[in-house]
Scaffold this motif. Structure first.
Motif, PDB file in Angstrom:
ATOM      1  N   PRO A   1      33.291  -9.602   0.597  1.00 47.00           N
ATOM      2  CA  PRO A   1      34.120 -10.483   1.274  1.00 47.00           C
ATOM      3  C   PRO A   1      35.243 -10.344   0.716  1.00 47.00           C
TER       4      PRO A   1
ATOM      5  N   ILE B   1      24.858  -9.975  10.557  1.00 50.00           N
ATOM      6  CA  ILE B   1      26.387  -9.478  11.163  1.00 50.00           C
ATOM      7  C   ILE B   1      26.276  -8.352  11.683  1.00 50.00           C
TER       8      ILE B   1
ATOM      9  N   GLY C   1      27.020 -16.116   8.540  1.00 54.00           N
ATOM     10  CA  GLY C   1      27.942 -15.662   9.583  1.00 54.00           C
ATOM     11  C   GLY C   1      27.347 -15.020  10.839  1.00 54.00           C
TER      12      GLY C   1
ATOM     13  N   ASN D   1      28.478  -8.137   1.540  1.00 56.75           N
ATOM     14  CA  ASN D   1      29.461  -8.057   2.551  1.00 56.75           C
ATOM     15  C   ASN D   1      30.842  -7.730   2.059  1.00 56.75           C
TER      16      ASN D   1
ATOM     17  N   ARG E   1      32.342 -14.752   7.813  1.00 56.13           N
ATOM     18  CA  ARG E   1      31.856 -13.268   7.267  1.00 56.13           C
ATOM     19  C   ARG E   1      32.872 -12.743   6.356  1.00 56.13           C
ATOM     20  N   SER E   2      34.139 -13.386   6.154  1.00 53.52           N
ATOM     21  CA  SER E   2      34.971 -13.014   5.275  1.00 53.52           C
ATOM     22  C   SER E   2      34.830 -13.640   3.954  1.00 53.52           C
TER      23      SER E   2
ATOM     24  N   THR F   1      25.383  -5.146  10.633  1.00 54.17           N
ATOM     25  CA  THR F   1      25.807  -3.959  10.114  1.00 54.17           C
ATOM     26  C   THR F   1      24.843  -2.736  10.451  1.00 54.17           C
TER      27      THR F   1
END
Ligand SMILES: Nc1ncnc2c1ncn2[C@@H]1O[C@H](COP(=O)(O)OP(=O)(O)OP(=O)(O)O)[C@@H](O)[C@H]1O
Ligand SMILES: [Mg+2]
Lengths: 228, 288
Positions: free
Chosen positions: A156, A107, B205, A154, A79-80, A109
Motif C-alpha cells: 500500500p 482483490i 478492499g 498489497n 486497496r491503496s 491478484t
C-alpha cells in the motif's frame, strides 16, 4: 497523501470525536498520532479508510475527497491503504498463510503472484516457519506481525497502524517498530496511533497530538508530551 | 469480477459448506422439508385440475332439432365448428325411439311415420369448454328447437373446482413464502457465523460482489441439495401412492407417468435454486 481542513466527526450519539482538524501528511512521512484515550485517534484512522464519513470539513486521501467517494469506489480506495488493527482482526479458522493471502485473493491478484508475495512478506516479518499455524497457536506479538504482514502484502501507499505495540513487551514492540521503519524506508507513508511514550520519545518522528478531538500539537521531531 | 476468480468462489463455497457441515446439513434438511410441503400442494393442485378436466369431459349437451327440419347435416357441421366442442354424434329420431322403448320396456312404441321424437345431436366437450356459452350458441342456430345439458351439475362442478384451485393456490403461495422465510433464516445463520470474515474482506478492499459470490453459490448448492432430496422423496412417495391406489384407479384417475414427475422435479429445482440464491443474497446484504 492526507489532507484535512476543519475535519469534524460527530457520532450519531452526539460525541464530538474530531473537532476542526486541519493538517497535511505528505507522501513518505512517518507520523505518530498520540493523545489520551478517547481523543479521537481511531476515529481519524477510520475516517481515512472510509469506515466512517466526516460530519463536516474536508478529508482528501490520495487526492480523493472521501466525502464524495461513491460506495462502489470504496473497495478501490481501501486497496491503496494497509491497516494494522489494534485487535489484529485475524481470522481464527485460517492459517497464517491464508490470513495474509486472503488480502490478495479478495482483490483478485493473479494466483501465481500470491504465493511469492505472501512468502516474501512472511519472511520480512519473520514468520516463515509459522506459515501454516493457526492464529490461536501464536503469541500476541506474532499475531501482531501477521496483521502487519496482511496490511503490507498489497504494497500500500499508506500504512495505518492503530496501537500496533499495545499489549506487547518492549522487545517485541521494538521489533514491530523496526518493521514499520523499514516499510517507511521503502516509501510507504506510515501513520501510527500509539500510547507508547518510550517509542515516540526515542524515534523522534513527527508527532500529531489530539485531545478531546482537537489538534493540540503538531511537531516535526516531537516527543510524546510537550515537556520532552 | 474476473472469470479466473470463479474457482476461488467455488472453493470458498464448498469450504464453508464443509467447515460448517452440521449447519449445512440442517439447512438442506429444512429446505427439503419446505420443498416437500410445496411439492405436496403442487401435486394436489395438478391433480385437482386433472380431475376437473376429466369431469368436464363428462358434461354432455343435447341439441334437439325442430320436427322435420330438412338439413340436419348443416346443423351438425355448425355445431362441430363451435369452439370447445370435441365430438358431435347424430341421434336420428329412430334411434331415440329405440332408446325410449328400451327404457319403457315396450316394443313398437311408434310406427315409422308417426314418430313424434325430434332428431338430436349429442355434443361432448373439451376439458376447458364453457357449457353454458356453447348451449347458448347452439340454441341460436337455425333449426334448433331446444338445448339441454346438466346445468346444476356443471355449476356445482365449477364451484368445487374454483374453490379447490383458490385454496390450493393460496396454500401454495403461503408455502412459497414459508420456504423463502426458512431459507433466509437458515442461511442467515451461516452468514452470521462469518460476519467477521465479511468485515475483514471489506476492510482489505473486497467489492460487495466479491463478498456475495461465495455465499450465493453456497445458497445455490444448499437449495439444489434440498431440491434433489425433496424430488426423490416426492416422486418415490407419489409413485408408491399410485401403486397402492392402482386397483381403484378407475375411480380415482390421478395423474401419473413421467410428465408429472418431470414437472414436479423442474418446479422443485427452480424453487430450490431461486430461493437458495436469493435467500443468501438477501442474508449477506445486511453485512455489506
Ligand atoms: N462508533 C462510535 N459511535 C459513537 N461514538 C464513538 C464511536 N467510536 C468512537 N466513539 C467515541 O468517539 C470518541 C473518540 O473515540 P476514538 O476511538 O477515536 O478514541 P481513541 O483516541 O482511539 O481512544 P483509544 O486511545 O482509547 O483507542 C470517544 O469518546 C468514543 O466514545
Ligand atoms: Mg483507538
Amino acid at each position: 497523501m492526507i489532507l484535512t481542513k476543519d475535519l469534524t466527526k460527530i457520532y450519531s450519539n452526539g460525541v464530538v470525536a474530531l473537532d476542526h482538524i486541519s493538517l497535511t501528511i505528505n507522501k513518505g512521512d512517518f507520523a505518530f498520532l498520540v493523545g489520551p484515550s478517547g481523543a479521537g485517534k481511531s476515529t481519524f484512522l477510520n475516517l481515512i479508510i472510509r469506515r466512517e464519513l466526516p460530519t463536516s470539513g474536508l478529508l482528501a486521501v490520495n487526492q480523493r475527497n472521501l466525502a464524495t467517494l461513491k460506495q462502489s469506489e470504496i473497495p478501490f480506495h481501501r486497496r491503496s491503504i494497509g491497516v494494522v488493527f489494534q485487535d489484529f482482526k485475524l481470522l481464527p479458522r485460517k492459517t497464517v498463510y491464508e490470513n495474509v493471502s486472503f488480502a490478495l485473493e479478495v482483490i483478485e491478484t493473479p494466483p501465481k503472484e500470491i504465493k511469492d508475495r505472501v512468502y516474501s512478506v512472511l519472511e520480512l516479518v519473520g514468520l516463515l516457519n509459522k506459515a501454516h499455524v493457526f492464529p490461536s497457536e501464536l503469541s500476541g506479538g506474532e499475531q501482531q506481525r501477521v496483521s502487519l504482514a496482511r496490511a503490507i502484502v498489497n504494497r500500500p501507499l499508506l500504512l495505518l497502524a492503530d496501537e500496533p505495540t499495545g499489549n506487547l513487551d518492549p522487545d517485541t514492540s521494538w521489533e514491530i517498530m523496526d518493521l514499520l521503519k523499514e516499510i517507511n524506508k521503502r516509501g510507504t507513508t506510515v501513520v501510527m496511533a500509539t500510547h507508547n511514550r518510550e517509542i515516540v520519545d526515542h524515534l523522534r518522528k513527527r508527532v500529531i497530538a489530539l485531545e478531546h478531538g482537537k489538534l493540540v500539537r503538531d511537531a516535526p521531531k516531537g516527543g510524546y508530551t510537550l515537556e520532552n | 469480477m474476473k472469470i479466473r476468480t470463479f474457482p476461488y468462489f467455488l472453493r470458498e463455497a464448498f469450504r464453508s459448506l464443509f467447515r460448517n457441515s452440521l449447519l449445512s446439513l440442517a439447512s438442506v434438511a429444512i429446505i427439503t422439508i419446505a420443498l416437500l410441503l410445496f411439492g405436496l400442494f403442487f401435486l394436489f393442485i395438478a391433480n385437482l385440475q386433472h380431475l376437473g378436466e376429466l369431469a368436464w369431459e363428462q358434461v354432455e349437451i343435447r341439441v334437439f332439432l325442430e320436427q322435420g327440419y330438412k338439413n340436419p347435416q348443416t346443423v351438425g357441421q355448425q355445431l362441430a365448428a363451435l369452439p370447445g366442442v370435441k365430438n358431435v354424434t347424430f341421434i336420428p329420431k329412430e334411434e331415440g325411439a329405440i332408446f325410449l322403448e328400451k327404457i319403457l320396456g315396450e316394443k313398437n312404441l311408434f310406427s315409422a311415420e308417426e314418430n313424434p321424437l325430434p332428431d338430436c345431436y349429442r355434443l361432448s366437450l373439451t376439458g376447458t369448454a364453457e357449457p353454458a356459452a356453447i348451449a347458448r350458441q347452439a340454441a341460436s342456430l337455425p333449426g334448433v328447437e331446444e338445448v339441454v345439458y346438466g346445468q346444476a351439475f356443471t355449476r356445482f362442478l365449477r364451484l368445487v373446482l374454483r374453490l379447490g384451485l383458490v385454496v390450493g393456490v393460496v396454500l401454495l403461495c403461503l408455502t412459497v413464502l414459508g420456504v423463502l422465510y426458512l431459507v433466509i433464516n437458515t442461511i442467515q445463520l451461516t452468514v452470521f457465523a462469518r460476519r467477521q470474515e465479511i468485515e475483514i474482506m471489506k476492510l482489505v478492499g473486497a467489492t460487495n460482489a466479491f463478498v456475495r459470490w461465495p455465499f450465493f453459490l453456497e445458497g445455490i448448492i444448499l437449495g439444489l441439495g434440498g431440491a434433489m432430496l425433496a424430488s426423490v422423496l416426492l416422486t418415490k412417495g407419489y409413485s408408491f401412492l399410485l401403486q397402492q391406489l392402482s386397483s381403484y384407479s378407475r375411480f380415482i384417475p390421478l395423474l401419473s407417468g413421467n410428465g408429472i414427475n418431470r414437472t414436479l422435479i423442474l418446479a422443485l429445482t427452480a424453487m430450490g435454486l431461486c430461493f437458495g440464491g436469493l435467500g443468501s443474497l438477501f442474508s449477506v446484504r445486511r453485512y455489506l
